[in-house]
Design a protein around this motif. Structure first.
Motif, PDB file in Angstrom:
ATOM      1  N   LEU A  35       0.849  -1.195   0.000  1.00  0.00           N
ATOM      2  CA  LEU A  35       0.000   0.000   0.000  1.00  0.00           C
ATOM      3  C   LEU A  35       0.880   1.239   0.000  1.00  0.00           C
ATOM      4  CD1 LEU A  35      -2.594  -0.984   2.758  1.00  0.00           C
ATOM      5  CD2 LEU A  35      -2.901  -1.110   0.281  1.00  0.00           C
ATOM      6  N   GLN A  36       0.387   2.289  -0.619  1.00  0.00           N
ATOM      7  CA  GLN A  36       1.114   3.554  -0.644  1.00  0.00           C
ATOM      8  C   GLN A  36       0.298   4.600   0.098  1.00  0.00           C
ATOM      9  OE1 GLN A  36       1.421   3.774  -4.848  1.00  0.00           O
ATOM     10  NE2 GLN A  36       3.287   2.570  -4.907  1.00  0.00           N
ATOM     11  N   VAL A  54      -7.312   9.980   3.206  1.00  0.00           N
ATOM     12  CA  VAL A  54      -8.105   9.343   4.251  1.00  0.00           C
ATOM     13  C   VAL A  54      -8.347   7.874   3.953  1.00  0.00           C
ATOM     14  CG1 VAL A  54     -10.358   9.427   5.419  1.00  0.00           C
ATOM     15  CG2 VAL A  54      -9.209  11.536   4.777  1.00  0.00           C
ATOM     16  N   LEU A  55      -8.299   7.483   2.702  1.00  0.00           N
ATOM     17  CA  LEU A  55      -8.639   6.121   2.321  1.00  0.00           C
ATOM     18  C   LEU A  55      -7.598   5.082   2.709  1.00  0.00           C
ATOM     19  CD1 LEU A  55     -10.186   6.708  -1.210  1.00  0.00           C
ATOM     20  CD2 LEU A  55     -11.369   6.331   0.946  1.00  0.00           C
ATOM     21  N   VAL A  56      -6.417   5.489   3.118  1.00  0.00           N
ATOM     22  CA  VAL A  56      -5.379   4.504   3.433  1.00  0.00           C
ATOM     23  C   VAL A  56      -5.819   3.583   4.573  1.00  0.00           C
ATOM     24  CG1 VAL A  56      -3.942   5.766   5.092  1.00  0.00           C
ATOM     25  CG2 VAL A  56      -2.901   4.139   3.536  1.00  0.00           C
ATOM     26  N   LEU A  95      -7.321  -1.887   6.169  1.00  0.00           N
ATOM     27  CA  LEU A  95      -8.257  -2.870   6.724  1.00  0.00           C
ATOM     28  C   LEU A  95      -8.609  -3.909   5.676  1.00  0.00           C
ATOM     29  CD1 LEU A  95      -9.991  -3.891   9.009  1.00  0.00           C
ATOM     30  CD2 LEU A  95     -11.772  -2.279   8.284  1.00  0.00           C
ATOM     31  N   HIS A  96      -8.885  -3.480   4.460  1.00  0.00           N
ATOM     32  CA  HIS A  96      -9.196  -4.412   3.380  1.00  0.00           C
ATOM     33  C   HIS A  96      -8.022  -5.358   3.124  1.00  0.00           C
ATOM     34  CE1 HIS A  96     -11.045  -5.956  -0.240  1.00  0.00           C
ATOM     35  NE2 HIS A  96      -9.926  -5.697  -0.891  1.00  0.00           N
ATOM     36  N   LEU A 127      -7.711  -7.964   5.951  1.00  0.00           N
ATOM     37  CA  LEU A 127      -8.720  -9.025   5.823  1.00  0.00           C
ATOM     38  C   LEU A 127      -8.402  -9.932   4.651  1.00  0.00           C
ATOM     39  CD1 LEU A 127     -11.913  -6.924   6.577  1.00  0.00           C
ATOM     40  CD2 LEU A 127     -10.807  -8.594   8.076  1.00  0.00           C
ATOM     41  N   ARG A 128      -7.952  -9.379   3.541  1.00  0.00           N
ATOM     42  CA  ARG A 128      -7.623 -10.165   2.358  1.00  0.00           C
ATOM     43  C   ARG A 128      -6.411 -11.055   2.599  1.00  0.00           C
ATOM     44  NH1 ARG A 128      -6.523  -6.660  -2.617  1.00  0.00           N
ATOM     45  NH2 ARG A 128      -4.553  -6.480  -1.557  1.00  0.00           N
ATOM     46  N   SER A 129      -5.443 -10.573   3.377  1.00  0.00           N
ATOM     47  CA  SER A 129      -4.237 -11.367   3.615  1.00  0.00           C
ATOM     48  C   SER A 129      -4.504 -12.603   4.469  1.00  0.00           C
ATOM     49  CB  SER A 129      -3.158 -10.501   4.268  1.00  0.00           C
ATOM     50  OG  SER A 129      -3.503 -10.213   5.601  1.00  0.00           O
ATOM     51  N   ARG A 130      -5.602 -12.619   5.142  1.00  0.00           N
ATOM     52  CA  ARG A 130      -5.950 -13.749   5.992  1.00  0.00           C
ATOM     53  C   ARG A 130      -6.913 -14.723   5.340  1.00  0.00           C
ATOM     54  NH1 ARG A 130      -2.237 -15.126   8.425  1.00  0.00           N
ATOM     55  NH2 ARG A 130      -0.996 -13.375   7.966  1.00  0.00           N
TER      56      ARG A 130
END
Length: 113
Positions: free
Chosen positions: A92-93, A98-100, A105-106, A109-112
């Motif tokens: 992630l960059q 604000v969206l970082v 969080l996304h 959740l995706r990494s798990r």
């Protein structure tokens, strides 16, 4: 609600990444001394670049902080280098938007999954 996420997040400062990567310097004395007393700190006698590589290789999620402070070509090359060291990590960059937080969080959740 009973699920617990265990994810290692590494934050890499895009402004200083290459300086740290190329540095042959040891960690600052205060960090080395603190690590001597902590048996979990197995990297206390390593050079900065070795610690940086270990952090990148071990992370599930890597955030390039201050991504807006470097030019696009440098950021792209840095991202390619990070992905080569750890192809399974989510990269992630952080550009200060604000969206970082939502992206993080996304990614967590995706990494798990």
């Amino acid at each position: 609600l009973g699920t617990r996420l265990t994810v290692l997040v590494a934050v890499i400062d895009a402004r200083t990444f290459y300086d740290e990567w190329e540095s042959a310097a040891k960690l600052p004395r205060s960090m080395r001394q603190a690590a001597v007393d902590d048996e979990r700190a197995h990297l206390h006698d390593k050079r900065r670049c070795e610690v940086l590589a270990e952090n990148v290789e071990s992370a599930d999620v890597i955030i390039q902080s201050h991504a807006n402070a470097v030019d696009a070509d440098e950021l792209e090359a840095m991202g390619a280098m990070i992905c080569e060291l750890n192809p399974t990590a989510v990269l992630l960059q952080d550009t200060g938007d604000v969206l970082v937080g939502k992206k993080l969080l996304h990614a967590l959740l995706r990494s798990r999954e």
